[in-house]
Structure formats: C-alpha cells, structure tokens
Design an enzyme around this catalytic site. Structure first.
Site, PDB file in Angstrom:
ATOM      1  N   GLY A  69       9.358   5.654  -9.961  1.00  0.00           N
ATOM      2  CA  GLY A  69       8.560   4.979  -8.945  1.00  0.00           C
ATOM      3  C   GLY A  69       8.609   3.462  -9.043  1.00  0.00           C
ATOM      4  N   HIS A 136      12.394   2.569  15.185  1.00  0.00           N
ATOM      5  CA  HIS A 136      13.640   1.904  15.581  1.00  0.00           C
ATOM      6  C   HIS A 136      13.706   0.450  15.123  1.00  0.00           C
ATOM      7  CE1 HIS A 136      11.819  -0.568  18.761  1.00  0.00           C
ATOM      8  NE2 HIS A 136      10.967   0.448  18.887  1.00  0.00           N
ATOM      9  N   ILE A 166      -0.048   5.549   0.560  1.00  0.00           N
ATOM     10  CA  ILE A 166      -0.103   6.800   1.327  1.00  0.00           C
ATOM     11  C   ILE A 166      -0.935   6.637   2.619  1.00  0.00           C
ATOM     12  CG2 ILE A 166      -2.100   7.707   0.029  1.00  0.00           C
ATOM     13  CD1 ILE A 166      -0.528  10.413  -0.036  1.00  0.00           C
TER      14      ILE A 166
HETATM   15  C1  LIG Z   1       3.860  11.349  -3.810  1.00  0.00           C
HETATM   16  C2  LIG Z   1       2.892  10.222  -4.242  1.00  0.00           C
HETATM   17  O1  LIG Z   1       1.957  10.455  -4.961  1.00  0.00           O
HETATM   18  S1  LIG Z   1       3.232   8.608  -3.719  1.00  0.00           S
HETATM   19  C3  LIG Z   1       1.862   7.624  -4.306  1.00  0.00           C
HETATM   20  C4  LIG Z   1       0.631   7.742  -3.432  1.00  0.00           C
HETATM   21  N1  LIG Z   1      -0.418   6.874  -3.940  1.00  0.00           N
HETATM   22  C5  LIG Z   1      -0.883   5.826  -3.259  1.00  0.00           C
HETATM   23  O2  LIG Z   1      -0.481   5.572  -2.145  1.00  0.00           O
HETATM   24  C6  LIG Z   1      -1.881   4.969  -4.013  1.00  0.00           C
HETATM   25  C7  LIG Z   1      -2.392   3.800  -3.188  1.00  0.00           C
HETATM   26  N2  LIG Z   1      -3.166   2.938  -4.031  1.00  0.00           N
HETATM   27  C8  LIG Z   1      -4.188   2.202  -3.570  1.00  0.00           C
HETATM   28  O3  LIG Z   1      -4.513   2.232  -2.390  1.00  0.00           O
HETATM   29  C9  LIG Z   1      -4.874   1.345  -4.624  1.00  0.00           C
HETATM   30  O4  LIG Z   1      -6.260   1.449  -4.408  1.00  0.00           O
HETATM   31  C10 LIG Z   1      -4.389  -0.138  -4.642  1.00  0.00           C
HETATM   32  C11 LIG Z   1      -2.998  -0.148  -5.286  1.00  0.00           C
HETATM   33  C12 LIG Z   1      -4.298  -0.752  -3.262  1.00  0.00           C
HETATM   34  C13 LIG Z   1      -5.343  -1.021  -5.417  1.00  0.00           C
HETATM   35  O5  LIG Z   1      -5.464  -0.520  -6.686  1.00  0.00           O
HETATM   36  P1  LIG Z   1      -6.106  -1.455  -7.835  1.00  0.00           P
HETATM   37  O6  LIG Z   1      -5.272  -2.663  -8.056  1.00  0.00           O
HETATM   38  O7  LIG Z   1      -6.339  -0.556  -9.002  1.00  0.00           O
HETATM   39  O8  LIG Z   1      -7.435  -2.000  -7.161  1.00  0.00           O
HETATM   40  P2  LIG Z   1      -8.939  -1.651  -7.475  1.00  0.00           P
HETATM   41  O9  LIG Z   1      -9.152  -0.168  -7.576  1.00  0.00           O
HETATM   42  O10 LIG Z   1      -9.349  -2.549  -8.598  1.00  0.00           O
HETATM   43  O11 LIG Z   1      -9.639  -2.107  -6.109  1.00  0.00           O
HETATM   44  C14 LIG Z   1      -9.814  -3.464  -5.757  1.00  0.00           C
HETATM   45  C15 LIG Z   1     -10.712  -3.511  -4.543  1.00  0.00           C
HETATM   46  O12 LIG Z   1      -9.995  -2.994  -3.411  1.00  0.00           O
HETATM   47  C16 LIG Z   1     -10.680  -1.845  -2.858  1.00  0.00           C
HETATM   48  N3  LIG Z   1      -9.662  -0.862  -2.482  1.00  0.00           N
HETATM   49  C17 LIG Z   1      -8.747  -0.282  -3.308  1.00  0.00           C
HETATM   50  N4  LIG Z   1      -7.986   0.589  -2.628  1.00  0.00           N
HETATM   51  C18 LIG Z   1      -8.420   0.571  -1.353  1.00  0.00           C
HETATM   52  C19 LIG Z   1      -8.027   1.262  -0.174  1.00  0.00           C
HETATM   53  N5  LIG Z   1      -6.998   2.148  -0.199  1.00  0.00           N
HETATM   54  N6  LIG Z   1      -8.667   0.975   0.978  1.00  0.00           N
HETATM   55  C20 LIG Z   1      -9.710   0.085   0.999  1.00  0.00           C
HETATM   56  N7  LIG Z   1     -10.116  -0.603  -0.093  1.00  0.00           N
HETATM   57  C21 LIG Z   1      -9.493  -0.365  -1.248  1.00  0.00           C
HETATM   58  C22 LIG Z   1     -11.590  -1.339  -3.974  1.00  0.00           C
HETATM   59  O13 LIG Z   1     -12.680  -0.634  -3.472  1.00  0.00           O
HETATM   60  C23 LIG Z   1     -11.969  -2.635  -4.664  1.00  0.00           C
HETATM   61  O14 LIG Z   1     -12.972  -3.271  -3.922  1.00  0.00           O
HETATM   62  P3  LIG Z   1     -14.159  -4.097  -4.649  1.00  0.00           P
HETATM   63  O15 LIG Z   1     -13.467  -5.237  -5.366  1.00  0.00           O
HETATM   64  O16 LIG Z   1     -15.005  -4.529  -3.488  1.00  0.00           O
HETATM   65  O17 LIG Z   1     -14.801  -3.138  -5.573  1.00  0.00           O
END
Ligand SMILES: CC(=O)SCCNC(=O)CCNC(=O)[C@H](O)C(C)(C)COP(=O)(O)OP(=O)(O)OC[C@H]1O[C@@H](n2cnc3c(N)ncnc32)[C@H](O)[C@@H]1OP(=O)(O)O
Length: 213
Positions: A69, A136, A166
């Site tokens: 990843g 596109h 995601i």
């Molecule tokens: C096949 C597979 O599995 S592929 C992988 C699929 N996985 C994903 O897509 C994971 C996506 N990851 C995320 O969305 C994560 O939350 C990230 C990467 C954006 C941020 O993660 P971190 O750096 O750990 O941030 P952290 O958890 O400290 O959050 C920071 C702030 O952003 C907010 N925040 C984090 N994610 C989100 C989100 N998706 N939507 C809205 N707010 C969010 C938190 O609530 C926090 O707010 P606060 O400061 O007011 O408390």
C-alpha cells in the site's frame, strides 16, 4: 510460459493475486514476502521467498508486480524488479471496464468492478481499487491509490503518490497535487495543493497525525 510473482502477501496482495488469476493471463502465480516461512501454505498461492530473493527467481518468473500500500515502497520495488529483467504488467480484473482508449502504465492494478473511462491516463504503480471509477480524460501520476468506491469526475488530475480514501468523490476538472491524502467519504470541490490532508463535505484541510509528526 507467463508466470507472475506478486511482491507482498498481505490483504492487498491476496486481492491482486485473485484479480490476476481471474484474468486468466498467467500460467502460474506465486508470492514473495519477508514473512514467507510464516505465510507459506496459508494462502492459495505459494509464498516462495522474501523480497530480497527476487533476483533468484528472475529466470523462471517472467512478470512481477508489487502489492504494497505504501506508494514510495511500491514504486521503488517496481523499479527494482524491472532492473532485474521482469516484465511489469498491468493487472485488470475481468469484471472491470477499461476503455480501449485509456493508457495505463505498468505496475498498475484495476480491481473488481472498477471503471476507467475514455482517454484516461494512469501512471505507473497506481491502484484503482474495488468499484472505483476514473472518468474520461483523468490524469493520474505514479503511485496514486484510488481506494474502493471512489469516484472521479472527468478531467481530474492527480499528482504522484496521492491517496484517495474509501468512498470519496472529486468533481470534474479539479487538480489534486502530489502526496495528498483525501479522507474517507470526502467530496473534493476545489483544487488541492501538494501534501495536504483534506476531509469532509466539502473537503477542507485537516490536521492529521501525518501532518503533526
Ligand atoms: C481495501 C482497503 O482497505 S483500502 C483503504 C481504505 N481506508 C481508508 O480509505 C482510510 C481513510 N482514512 C481516513 O479517512 C483517515 O481518517 C485520515 C487518513 C484522513 C486521517 O487519519 P489521521 O491522520 O489518523 O487523522 P485523525 O484520526 O487524527 O483525525 C484528524 C481530524 O480529522 C477528522 N477526520 C478524520 N477522518 C475523517 C473523515 N474521513 N471525514 C471527516 N473527518 C475526518 C477527525 O475527526 C479529527 O478531527 P478533530 O481534530 O476535530 O478531532
């Protein structure tokens, strides 16, 4: 004979190997992983050695692809296997739609039910994950990960190493820089600068753990 080595036997490796198998393009598939002594026998494909053993297999295995990843590692390992003489394929799950006019660089994988539309250009080592759509004329740099269920409107540009979480969406004609992280479920309606992490609807910059360290 066409034989594929998959570097990395974690969750992404399994999904990639199944996509490759379903495509029917290879006569044999095996994996390399530094945990091979632990993993061999636990997966549907043999885990025949560690990543450093790669050169040993280059005479018997024609093709190699990287299933990790972390985009920097993915691109570095792709360079390494290419220098060892492996062909670097594009792996497309048979349920995906890839436009005949799309151009996709080696080491990129298009997973089940994903869509890549007309005249899209995808760089090396990208992942278009399960059910995602790249519409596109989109332009994706190297090592971009489009997570499951992401939707990109037409003419979206994404820089190297960016990661779209995601279920997020990007409206048409927007530009996302390099090494950007878009949070799960976000909706991007503005251009995003290099290195930013954005979240929410509409997507705005957040201070993530990544930016704090
Ligand atoms: C096949 C597979 O599995 S592929 C992988 C699929 N996985 C994903 O897509 C994971 C996506 N990851 C995320 O969305 C994560 O939350 C990230 C990467 C954006 C941020 O993660 P971190 O750096 O750990 O941030 P952290 O958890 O400290 O959050 C920071 C702030 O952003 C907010 N925040 C984090 N994610 C989100 C989100 N998706 N939507 C809205 N707010 C969010 C938190 O609530 C926090 O707010 P606060 O400061 O007011 O408390």
């Amino acid at each position: 004979m066409s034989r594929l080595l998959v570097l990395g036997a974690g969750g992404h490796g399994k999904v990639l190997a199944e996509a490759a198998e379903a495509s029917g393009r290879w006569d044999a598939i095996a994996m390399l992983d530094d945990r091979h002594s632990l993993l061999n026998g636990s997966l549907r494909w043999p885990v025949i050695g560690s990543i450093d053993d790669c050169s040993v297999f280059s005479s018997e295995w024609s093709d190699a692809i990287v299933a990790v990843g972390h985009s920097v590692t993915r691109l570095r390992w792709l360079e390494m296997v290419e220098s060892l003489g492996f062909a670097i394929p594009v792996v497309v799950h048979p349920s995906a739609w890839v436009s005949p006019s799309a151009k996709i660089a080696g080491g990129t994988v298009i997973m089940a039910n994903a869509t890549v539309q007309a005249d899209a250009r995808l760089g090396r080592g990208c992942i278009v994950n399960t059910g995602a759509s790249v519409d596109h004329d989109c332009r994706l740099g190297a090592g971009v990960h489009i997570c499951p269920g992401v939707h990109l409107g037409g003419e979206v540009v994404i820089g190297d190493g960016s990661w779209l979480g995601i279920g997020c969406s990007v409206i048409h004609c927007r530009t996302i820089g390099c090494e950007v992280m878009v949070a799960a479920g976000a909706t991007v309606i503005d251009d995003i600068e290099d290195g930013m992490t954005v979240a929410g609807v509409p997507a705005r910059e957040i201070i993530s753990r990544r930016n704090k360290s």
